[in-house]
Design a protein around this motif. Structure first.
Motif, PDB file in Angstrom:
ATOM      1  N   THR A   1       0.841  -1.200   0.000  1.00 21.15           N
ATOM      2  CA  THR A   1       0.000   0.000   0.000  1.00 21.15           C
ATOM      3  C   THR A   1       0.877   1.252   0.000  1.00 21.15           C
ATOM      4  N   GLN A   2       2.151   1.094   0.386  1.00 23.66           N
ATOM      5  CA  GLN A   2       3.112   2.198   0.324  1.00 23.66           C
ATOM      6  C   GLN A   2       3.624   2.308  -1.114  1.00 23.66           C
ATOM      7  N   GLU A   3       3.500   3.477  -1.685  1.00 21.89           N
ATOM      8  CA  GLU A   3       3.868   3.668  -3.087  1.00 21.89           C
ATOM      9  C   GLU A   3       5.329   3.313  -3.357  1.00 21.89           C
ATOM     10  N   THR A   4       6.215   3.645  -2.435  1.00 22.16           N
ATOM     11  CA  THR A   4       7.639   3.341  -2.610  1.00 22.16           C
ATOM     12  C   THR A   4       7.855   1.831  -2.709  1.00 22.16           C
ATOM     13  N   ASN A   5       7.223   1.073  -1.819  1.00 21.45           N
ATOM     14  CA  ASN A   5       7.355  -0.393  -1.850  1.00 21.45           C
ATOM     15  C   ASN A   5       6.807  -0.965  -3.152  1.00 21.45           C
ATOM     16  N   LEU A   6       5.664  -0.455  -3.578  1.00 24.69           N
ATOM     17  CA  LEU A   6       5.056  -0.923  -4.819  1.00 24.69           C
ATOM     18  C   LEU A   6       5.968  -0.617  -6.009  1.00 24.69           C
ATOM     19  N   ASP A   7       6.513   0.587  -6.046  1.00 28.13           N
ATOM     20  CA  ASP A   7       7.414   0.974  -7.140  1.00 28.13           C
ATOM     21  C   ASP A   7       8.678   0.115  -7.149  1.00 28.13           C
ATOM     22  N   ASN A   8       9.258  -0.141  -5.971  1.00 29.25           N
ATOM     23  CA  ASN A   8      10.456  -0.981  -5.881  1.00 29.25           C
ATOM     24  C   ASN A   8      10.171  -2.406  -6.356  1.00 29.25           C
ATOM     25  N   THR A   9       9.012  -2.922  -5.984  1.00 29.97           N
ATOM     26  CA  THR A   9       8.631  -4.269  -6.399  1.00 29.97           C
ATOM     27  C   THR A   9       8.447  -4.325  -7.913  1.00 29.97           C
ATOM     28  N   LYS A  10       7.753  -3.351  -8.454  1.00 29.04           N
ATOM     29  CA  LYS A  10       7.542  -3.296  -9.914  1.00 29.04           C
ATOM     30  C   LYS A  10       8.875  -3.195 -10.651  1.00 29.04           C
ATOM     31  N   GLN A  11       9.755  -2.326 -10.150  1.00 28.49           N
ATOM     32  CA  GLN A  11      11.056  -2.124 -10.784  1.00 28.49           C
ATOM     33  C   GLN A  11      11.871  -3.420 -10.782  1.00 28.49           C
ATOM     34  N   MET A  12      11.917  -4.098  -9.650  1.00 27.33           N
ATOM     35  CA  MET A  12      12.676  -5.343  -9.559  1.00 27.33           C
ATOM     36  C   MET A  12      12.060  -6.416 -10.454  1.00 27.33           C
ATOM     37  N   ALA A  13      10.744  -6.534 -10.453  1.00 32.77           N
ATOM     38  CA  ALA A  13      10.072  -7.535 -11.294  1.00 32.77           C
ATOM     39  C   ALA A  13      10.334  -7.257 -12.773  1.00 32.77           C
ATOM     40  N   THR A  14      10.287  -6.005 -13.168  1.00 36.12           N
ATOM     41  CA  THR A  14      10.544  -5.634 -14.558  1.00 36.12           C
ATOM     42  C   THR A  14      11.972  -5.982 -14.954  1.00 36.12           C
ATOM     43  N   GLU A  15      12.913  -5.675 -14.069  1.00 34.87           N
ATOM     44  CA  GLU A  15      14.316  -5.977 -14.330  1.00 34.87           C
ATOM     45  C   GLU A  15      14.532  -7.488 -14.466  1.00 34.87           C
ATOM     46  N   LEU A  16      13.920  -8.263 -13.590  1.00 36.51           N
ATOM     47  CA  LEU A  16      14.068  -9.717 -13.633  1.00 36.51           C
ATOM     48  C   LEU A  16      13.375 -10.311 -14.855  1.00 36.51           C
ATOM     49  N   ASN A  17      12.209  -9.793 -15.201  1.00 35.12           N
ATOM     50  CA  ASN A  17      11.531 -10.263 -16.416  1.00 35.12           C
ATOM     51  C   ASN A  17      12.387  -9.991 -17.649  1.00 35.12           C
ATOM     52  N   GLY A  18      13.099  -8.851 -17.644  1.00 36.18           N
ATOM     53  CA  GLY A  18      14.004  -8.522 -18.740  1.00 36.18           C
ATOM     54  C   GLY A  18      15.158  -9.507 -18.852  1.00 36.18           C
ATOM     55  N   LEU A  19      15.471 -10.174 -17.761  1.00 32.70           N
ATOM     56  CA  LEU A  19      16.525 -11.198 -17.742  1.00 32.70           C
ATOM     57  C   LEU A  19      15.944 -12.601 -17.963  1.00 32.70           C
ATOM     58  N   ASN A  20      14.668 -12.667 -18.337  1.00 28.72           N
ATOM     59  CA  ASN A  20      13.953 -13.937 -18.572  1.00 28.72           C
ATOM     60  C   ASN A  20      13.870 -14.815 -17.330  1.00 28.72           C
ATOM     61  N   LYS A  21      13.646 -14.185 -16.185  1.00 31.79           N
ATOM     62  CA  LYS A  21      13.473 -14.919 -14.932  1.00 31.79           C
ATOM     63  C   LYS A  21      11.994 -14.935 -14.575  1.00 31.79           C
ATOM     64  N   ARG A  22      11.551 -16.050 -14.026  1.00 35.12           N
ATOM     65  CA  ARG A  22      10.186 -16.146 -13.507  1.00 35.12           C
ATOM     66  C   ARG A  22      10.220 -15.615 -12.084  1.00 35.12           C
ATOM     67  N   VAL A  23       9.361 -14.665 -11.783  1.00 40.46           N
ATOM     68  CA  VAL A  23       9.378 -13.993 -10.492  1.00 40.46           C
ATOM     69  C   VAL A  23       8.295 -14.582  -9.589  1.00 40.46           C
ATOM     70  N   ILE A  24       8.694 -14.898  -8.370  1.00 51.04           N
ATOM     71  CA  ILE A  24       7.762 -15.385  -7.347  1.00 51.04           C
ATOM     72  C   ILE A  24       7.640 -14.273  -6.312  1.00 51.04           C
ATOM     73  N   VAL A  25       6.423 -13.886  -6.031  1.00 55.01           N
ATOM     74  CA  VAL A  25       6.154 -12.825  -5.061  1.00 55.01           C
ATOM     75  C   VAL A  25       5.378 -13.435  -3.914  1.00 55.01           C
ATOM     76  N   SER A  26       5.947 -13.337  -2.710  1.00 57.07           N
ATOM     77  CA  SER A  26       5.311 -13.909  -1.531  1.00 57.07           C
ATOM     78  C   SER A  26       4.630 -12.841  -0.696  1.00 57.07           C
ATOM     79  N   TYR A  27       3.840 -13.299   0.253  1.00 60.51           N
ATOM     80  CA  TYR A  27       3.192 -12.457   1.257  1.00 60.51           C
ATOM     81  C   TYR A  27       2.255 -11.469   0.610  1.00 60.51           C
TER      82      TYR A  27
END
Length: 191
Positions: free
Chosen positions: A165-191
Motif C-alpha cells: 500500500t506504500q507507493e515506494t514499496n510498490l514501485d520498488n517491487t515493480k522495478q525489480m520484477a521488470t528488471e528480472l523479467n528482462g533477464l527472462n526470470k520467472r518472479v515469485i512474489v510472496s506475502y
C-alpha cells in the motif's frame, strides 16, 4: 500452493517443514533452522525433506502429472559436493522425462558460497533441474549474482512485498520484477 498468473491450471507447491514438539506445539522453520544449522544438522534435514518430498510427489504425480515442487535447501547443502547427484537421482526416479522439482537457495547463501552455488546450479540445470533464488534483492547488487548463478526462478525478498500500500514499496517491487523479467526470470512474489 504457488499461484501462476500465466497458467491458472499449474500445480506448483512450495514445501515447508514444521517440527512437531512433544507438548503438541509446532515449530516453524524460522524457529528451528537456526538451531539445526548451529549444530550442523541443516544438511541432514535437507536430505530428509528431499527424500520425503520426492516420495510424496511421485504418488501425487499419478493423479496430477504436471505438478511441481519448490524445495528450500540450506547453506550446508550448498556446500555438499554430493548434493547435485542426489537431487538428480531423486528427480529421475520420480519422472525420468520431466523436471518436477525446483531447488531453491537463499540469496545470502548463494553470495556467501558463490563458487559452490555456480557449480551446483550448472550441474542441476545440465540435468534438467530448475533452480530458484529466494530472499532476492537484499544484497548490494542483486542482479550481479545472476551473472554467476543461473536461476530460472527468483523469489523476491519479503521486504519488497510487506506493505504494497506504500507507493515506494510498490514501485520498488515493480522495478525489480521488470528488471528480472528482462533477464527472462520467472518472479515469485510472496506475502
Amino acid at each position: 500452493p504457488l499461484f501462476d498468473v500465466e497458467d491458472e491450471t499449474a500445480q506448483f507447491y512450495e514445501v515447508f517443514v514444521h517440527l512437531p514438539l512433544a507438548d503438541g506445539k509446532v515449530m516453524v522453520p524460522d524457529e528451528f533452522l537456526d538451531v539445526a544449522q548451529r549444530y550442523q544438522l541443516g544438511s541432514k534435514i535437507d536430505r530428509w525433506v528431499l527424500i520425503n518430498a520426492c516420495k510424496r510427489l511421485k504418488e501425487h504425480l499419478v493423479r496430477h502429472p504436471n505438478s511441481r515442487l519448490l524445495l528450500n535447501l540450506t547453506a550446508e547443502s550448498l556446500q555438499d559436493a554430493s548434493l547435485p547427484e542426489l537431487i538428480t537421482k531423486l528427480t529421475k526416479a520420480i519422472d525420468p522425462k520431466g523436471n518436477p522439482v525446483v531447488i531453491q537457495f537463499s540469496e545470502n547463501d548463494v553470495v556467501t558460497y558463490l563458487k559452490q552455488a555456480k557449480e551446483h546450479t550448472a550441474t542441476l540445470r545440465a540435468n534438467g533441474i530448475a533452480v530458484s533464488i529466494t530472499n532476492f534483492g537484499c544484497t548490494l547488487n542483486p542482479t550481479n549474482t545472476l551473472k554467476h548463478v543461473e536461476a530460472e526462478y527468483i523469489k523476491l525478498d519479503r521486504s519488497f512485498t510487506q506493505d504494497l500500500t506504500q507507493e515506494t514499496n510498490l514501485d520498488n517491487t515493480k522495478q525489480m520484477a521488470t528488471e528480472l523479467n528482462g533477464l527472462n526470470k520467472r518472479v515469485i512474489v510472496s506475502y
